[in-house]
Scaffold this motif. Structure first.
Motif, PDB file in Angstrom:
ATOM      1  N   VAL A  16      23.966 -15.218  76.409  1.00  0.00           N
ATOM      2  CA  VAL A  16      23.870 -15.427  77.851  1.00  0.00           C
ATOM      3  C   VAL A  16      25.066 -14.795  78.554  1.00  0.00           C
ATOM      4  O   VAL A  16      24.924 -14.136  79.593  1.00  0.00           O
ATOM      5  N   ALA A  17      26.257 -14.974  77.994  1.00  0.00           N
ATOM      6  CA  ALA A  17      27.450 -14.388  78.600  1.00  0.00           C
ATOM      7  C   ALA A  17      27.374 -12.866  78.636  1.00  0.00           C
ATOM      8  O   ALA A  17      27.794 -12.228  79.611  1.00  0.00           O
ATOM      9  N   ALA A  18      26.815 -12.261  77.591  1.00  0.00           N
ATOM     10  CA  ALA A  18      26.682 -10.802  77.568  1.00  0.00           C
ATOM     11  C   ALA A  18      25.757 -10.320  78.683  1.00  0.00           C
ATOM     12  O   ALA A  18      26.046  -9.318  79.351  1.00  0.00           O
ATOM     13  N   TYR A  19      24.666 -11.025  78.920  1.00  0.00           N
ATOM     14  CA  TYR A  19      23.749 -10.615  79.987  1.00  0.00           C
ATOM     15  C   TYR A  19      24.346 -10.888  81.368  1.00  0.00           C
ATOM     16  O   TYR A  19      24.094 -10.128  82.310  1.00  0.00           O
ATOM     17  N   PHE A  75      13.499  -7.486  73.981  1.00  0.00           N
ATOM     18  CA  PHE A  75      12.878  -8.213  72.878  1.00  0.00           C
ATOM     19  C   PHE A  75      13.060  -7.498  71.545  1.00  0.00           C
ATOM     20  O   PHE A  75      12.721  -8.051  70.499  1.00  0.00           O
ATOM     21  N   LEU A  76      13.569  -6.280  71.572  1.00  0.00           N
ATOM     22  CA  LEU A  76      13.922  -5.579  70.335  1.00  0.00           C
ATOM     23  C   LEU A  76      15.363  -5.845  69.924  1.00  0.00           C
ATOM     24  O   LEU A  76      15.758  -5.467  68.821  1.00  0.00           O
ATOM     25  N   HIS A  77      16.131  -6.449  70.815  1.00  0.00           N
ATOM     26  CA  HIS A  77      17.559  -6.641  70.572  1.00  0.00           C
ATOM     27  C   HIS A  77      17.825  -8.033  70.007  1.00  0.00           C
ATOM     28  O   HIS A  77      17.116  -8.984  70.318  1.00  0.00           O
ATOM     29  N   ALA A  78      18.847  -8.113  69.198  1.00  0.00           N
ATOM     30  CA  ALA A  78      19.342  -9.393  68.691  1.00  0.00           C
ATOM     31  C   ALA A  78      20.847  -9.436  68.910  1.00  0.00           C
ATOM     32  O   ALA A  78      21.505  -8.401  69.068  1.00  0.00           O
ATOM     33  N   ALA A  79      21.398 -10.643  68.924  1.00  0.00           N
ATOM     34  CA  ALA A  79      22.832 -10.787  69.192  1.00  0.00           C
ATOM     35  C   ALA A  79      23.666 -10.065  68.144  1.00  0.00           C
ATOM     36  O   ALA A  79      24.720  -9.491  68.449  1.00  0.00           O
ATOM     37  N   GLU A  80      23.197 -10.050  66.913  1.00  0.00           N
ATOM     38  CA  GLU A  80      23.979  -9.456  65.832  1.00  0.00           C
ATOM     39  C   GLU A  80      24.087  -7.945  65.949  1.00  0.00           C
ATOM     40  O   GLU A  80      24.990  -7.337  65.370  1.00  0.00           O
ATOM     41  N   ASP A  81      23.187  -7.309  66.704  1.00  0.00           N
ATOM     42  CA  ASP A  81      23.231  -5.854  66.848  1.00  0.00           C
ATOM     43  C   ASP A  81      24.560  -5.381  67.420  1.00  0.00           C
ATOM     44  O   ASP A  81      25.011  -4.268  67.119  1.00  0.00           O
ATOM     45  N   TYR A  82      25.161  -6.188  68.271  1.00  0.00           N
ATOM     46  CA  TYR A  82      26.387  -5.780  68.954  1.00  0.00           C
ATOM     47  C   TYR A  82      27.641  -6.210  68.198  1.00  0.00           C
ATOM     48  O   TYR A  82      28.733  -5.764  68.541  1.00  0.00           O
ATOM     49  N   TYR A  83      27.508  -7.061  67.211  1.00  0.00           N
ATOM     50  CA  TYR A  83      28.665  -7.468  66.414  1.00  0.00           C
ATOM     51  C   TYR A  83      28.855  -6.584  65.190  1.00  0.00           C
ATOM     52  O   TYR A  83      29.893  -6.632  64.538  1.00  0.00           O
ATOM     53  N   LEU A  84      27.815  -5.806  64.847  1.00  0.00           N
ATOM     54  CA  LEU A  84      27.912  -4.857  63.750  1.00  0.00           C
ATOM     55  C   LEU A  84      28.242  -3.472  64.298  1.00  0.00           C
ATOM     56  O   LEU A  84      28.035  -3.192  65.479  1.00  0.00           O
ATOM     57  N   ARG A  85      28.746  -2.608  63.449  1.00  0.00           N
ATOM     58  CA  ARG A  85      28.978  -1.225  63.849  1.00  0.00           C
ATOM     59  C   ARG A  85      27.645  -0.583  64.201  1.00  0.00           C
ATOM     60  O   ARG A  85      26.594  -0.935  63.677  1.00  0.00           O
ATOM     61  N   TRP A  86      27.685   0.407  65.088  1.00  0.00           N
ATOM     62  CA  TRP A  86      26.456   0.940  65.662  1.00  0.00           C
ATOM     63  C   TRP A  86      25.486   1.516  64.636  1.00  0.00           C
ATOM     64  O   TRP A  86      24.271   1.395  64.821  1.00  0.00           O
ATOM     65  N   PRO A  87      25.917   2.144  63.518  1.00  0.00           N
ATOM     66  CA  PRO A  87      24.893   2.598  62.559  1.00  0.00           C
ATOM     67  C   PRO A  87      24.127   1.434  61.941  1.00  0.00           C
ATOM     68  O   PRO A  87      22.908   1.516  61.744  1.00  0.00           O
ATOM     69  N   PHE A  88      24.837   0.325  61.656  1.00  0.00           N
ATOM     70  CA  PHE A  88      24.174  -0.815  61.036  1.00  0.00           C
ATOM     71  C   PHE A  88      23.248  -1.515  62.038  1.00  0.00           C
ATOM     72  O   PHE A  88      22.136  -1.921  61.687  1.00  0.00           O
ATOM     73  N   GLY A  89      23.720  -1.656  63.269  1.00  0.00           N
ATOM     74  CA  GLY A  89      22.886  -2.282  64.284  1.00  0.00           C
ATOM     75  C   GLY A  89      21.622  -1.473  64.560  1.00  0.00           C
ATOM     76  O   GLY A  89      20.531  -2.043  64.731  1.00  0.00           O
ATOM     77  N   ASN A  90      21.745  -0.141  64.591  1.00  0.00           N
ATOM     78  CA  ASN A  90      20.564   0.700  64.818  1.00  0.00           C
ATOM     79  C   ASN A  90      19.613   0.658  63.634  1.00  0.00           C
ATOM     80  O   ASN A  90      18.388   0.748  63.799  1.00  0.00           O
TER      81      ASN A  90
END
Length: 550
Positions: free
Chosen positions: A281-284, A310-325
């Motif tokens: 919520v804080a990120a949005y 709806f394709l995004h999850a909170a963990e996507d932004y805590y991981l490095r961008w190759p892993f999140g993608n």
């Protein structure tokens, strides 16, 4: 012109019943329901006590307590009213009654307003509200505070004494992450707002508290960052809340609130994001969205939203961008599989056998030789059985829920194959589809996919691949035509917004200088373009800097 931009402009239209847009177009609205001015308190303590007893139904209603006492320092009678179980007794005894009855110094000869003297000199509480409205007293008592009334004063003091039992902060059950904060909302309203403020320590983070439901009077917090969120968006959200506040009796939870506020309540597609994570919520909020939190609800709502959220999850932004993608690509493929795999199987088996390799076709035919039902009946039977197992696993006690789900699925699948009711390959199709549906990060979005899957199965059974193509086309038209609080649902894909690169794939964190353009935030710049000046020399990017400043 790119196809996505053309597609978005082609199907982005303003319907006659559209009431709001973040663009330049404005729409007239009916006026808000007028509130009648509330009755004021009397200076006669006995009259106020009689009215409050009648409103709360004393002595029949035994939850409400009225304590009469005398304030020796003022030589006046007083009363305190509260609800047993919602107020903390220690706070009442040591922060209200003891200072007034025992510790207060003699002020009986002083002149002036008695409420002012109590407020300034006798009560040590730090959170006290003065009011002349009887309705404020009622709401304060129902919220768990204690109301103090003194004879000769036409005001009441609402003293913060909330102290009911509540669940502590726990790990998120619906949105768990491996790396990231491990806390979720609970049913305590103030604990939820405080959780968000721990992530955004910004004085411009505003919390407007409203009430929804004429009888439930449930607290609703509307949170936004004042110098980022678009004022039109804030006004629209507030307008919708205030409109339903006086027309609906009970709104106990954010799930029901969502139905009242969304633009297209008959659509299967959710137009508001429901989340239990304060960090999300804080990120949005930092992007310019508006968040809604309700008392007694461990979920919050975020508006407006788009399809890509709806394709995004909170963990996507805590991981490095190759892993999140990598995770997002898996998630996107899982959504495609969960939505279309059973329909594609039916289309291939019934109408397009030439697409299957010969050896595989012979194996599938041999496996289905003893099955007396067509593929459509097999799919419907197994999908319905799996939905039963999924629902049973949720409803039965949590200790045996996972066991029943696993054992039930294994036994049911093996028995169905042994009885020649379904073919073995169909069990594989249903199992892969079920796994893919669990990958969808949003619970409401997973319902959309689960229901739409049955529609695609029917279309494939009737028309084969032509039916699937027709269903995909209709679904794309529907997604392109709906809005979420004035924002086209397919933004930033259609209409195409090149500055918003966080769509299906996430760019590197330091390569996202802009907030979402479709929100029209007051402050569109999230960070400087050269967030890593040691990595990108300034002389090589003078043109980018000029474009950023413009």
């Amino acid at each position: 012109m790119k196809f996505s931009a053309f597609f978005g402009r082609l199907f982005q239209f303003h319907r006659k019943d559209q009431r709001f847009s973040l663009g330049n177009q404005s729409f007239e609205r009916p006026p808000l329901p007028k509130k009648e001015p509330g009755a004021e308190l009397s200076r006669d303590l006995a009259e106020n006590e009689a009215q409050l007893k009648e409103i709360f139904g004393l002595p029949t209603n035994m939850d409400v307590v009225i304590r009469d006492f005398e304030i020796p320092a003022l030589n006046r009678k007083a009363l305190i009213i509260y609800i047993d179980g919602l107020s903390d007794r220690n706070t009442q005894n040591f922060a209200i009654l003891e200072p007034l009855m025992v510790l207060g110094h003699d002020e009986s000869g002083d002149s002036g307003d008695v409420i002012e003297r109590v407020y300034q000199k006798l009560l040590p509480g730090h959170q006290i509200q003065r009011t002349k409205k009887r309705q404020d007293v009622i709401f304060g008592v129902l919220d768990g505070s204690s109301a103090l009334l003194v004879d000769g004063g036409n005001e009441a003091l609402i003293i913060e004494t909330k102290g009911w039992e509540h669940r502590g902060i726990e790990k998120p059950s619906n949105e768990p992450v491996v790396r990231g904060p491990q806390e979720s909302f609970n049913e305590n309203f103030r604990a939820n707002t405080a959780s968000i403020r721990r992530y955004i320590r910004d004085p411009k983070l505003y919390t407007e508290i409203l009430r929804v439901g004429k009888r439930s009077n449930n607290l609703l917090g509307m949170m936004y960052i004042e110098d980022i969120a678009n004022p039109k968006l804030v006004e629209e959200v507030k307008y919708r809340i205030q409109t339903i506040a006086e027309t609906v009796d009970y709104i106990p939870e954010t799930g029901m609130l969502e139905e009242f506020l969304e633009d297209h309540p008959k659509s299967l597609v959710p137009q508001m994001l429901s989340t239990e994570r304060p960090d999300r919520v804080a990120a949005y909020l930092r992007e310019g969205h508006v968040a809604l939190l309700m008392a007694n609800s461990p979920f919050s709502l975020v508006v407006p939203i788009t399809f890509t959220i709806f394709l995004h999850a909170a963990e996507d932004y805590y991981l490095r961008w190759p892993f999140g993608n990598f995770l997002r690509l898996i998630r996107s493929g899982a959504i495609f599989i969960a939505l279309l795999l059973p329909a594609i199987y039916i289309g291939v088996v019934n109408y397009h056998q030439e697409m299957i390799p010969t050896d595989l076709l012979l194996a599938m035919t041999a496996a289905r030789e003893a099955v007396p039902f067509p593929a459509f009946v097999e799919i419907i039977f197994m999908e319905f059985a799996f939905e039963l197992i999924r629902e049973a696993g949720v409803r039965i006690p949590s200790v045996i829920g996972p066991t029943i789900g696993i054992v039930g699925a294994l036994i049911l699948g093996q028995a169905a194959v042994s009885a020649s009711i379904v073919s073995p390959i169909l069990i594989i199709i249903i199992a892969i589809t079920a796994l893919a549906s669990f990958v969808v990060p949003n619970y409401n979005a997973s319902f959309t996919i689960r229901i739409s899957r049955f529609i695609f199965v029917v279309l494939a059974a009737v028309l084969g691949f032509f039916g699937i193509a027709f269903g995909v086309f209709v679904l794309a038209l529907h997604l392109a035509s709906i809005n979420s609080f004035g924002v086209p649902f397919l933004t930033p894909i259609a209409p195409y917004r090149p500055k918003n690169k966080d769509r299906v794939l996430r760019p590197r964190s330091y390569a996202q200088p802009y907030r979402p353009v479709f929100l029209r935030p007051l402050d569109a710049i999230r960070q400087k373009w050269n967030a890593r000046p040691w990595d990108r020399p300034q002389a090589d990017h003078s043109e980018e800097e000029d474009d950023h400043d413009s």
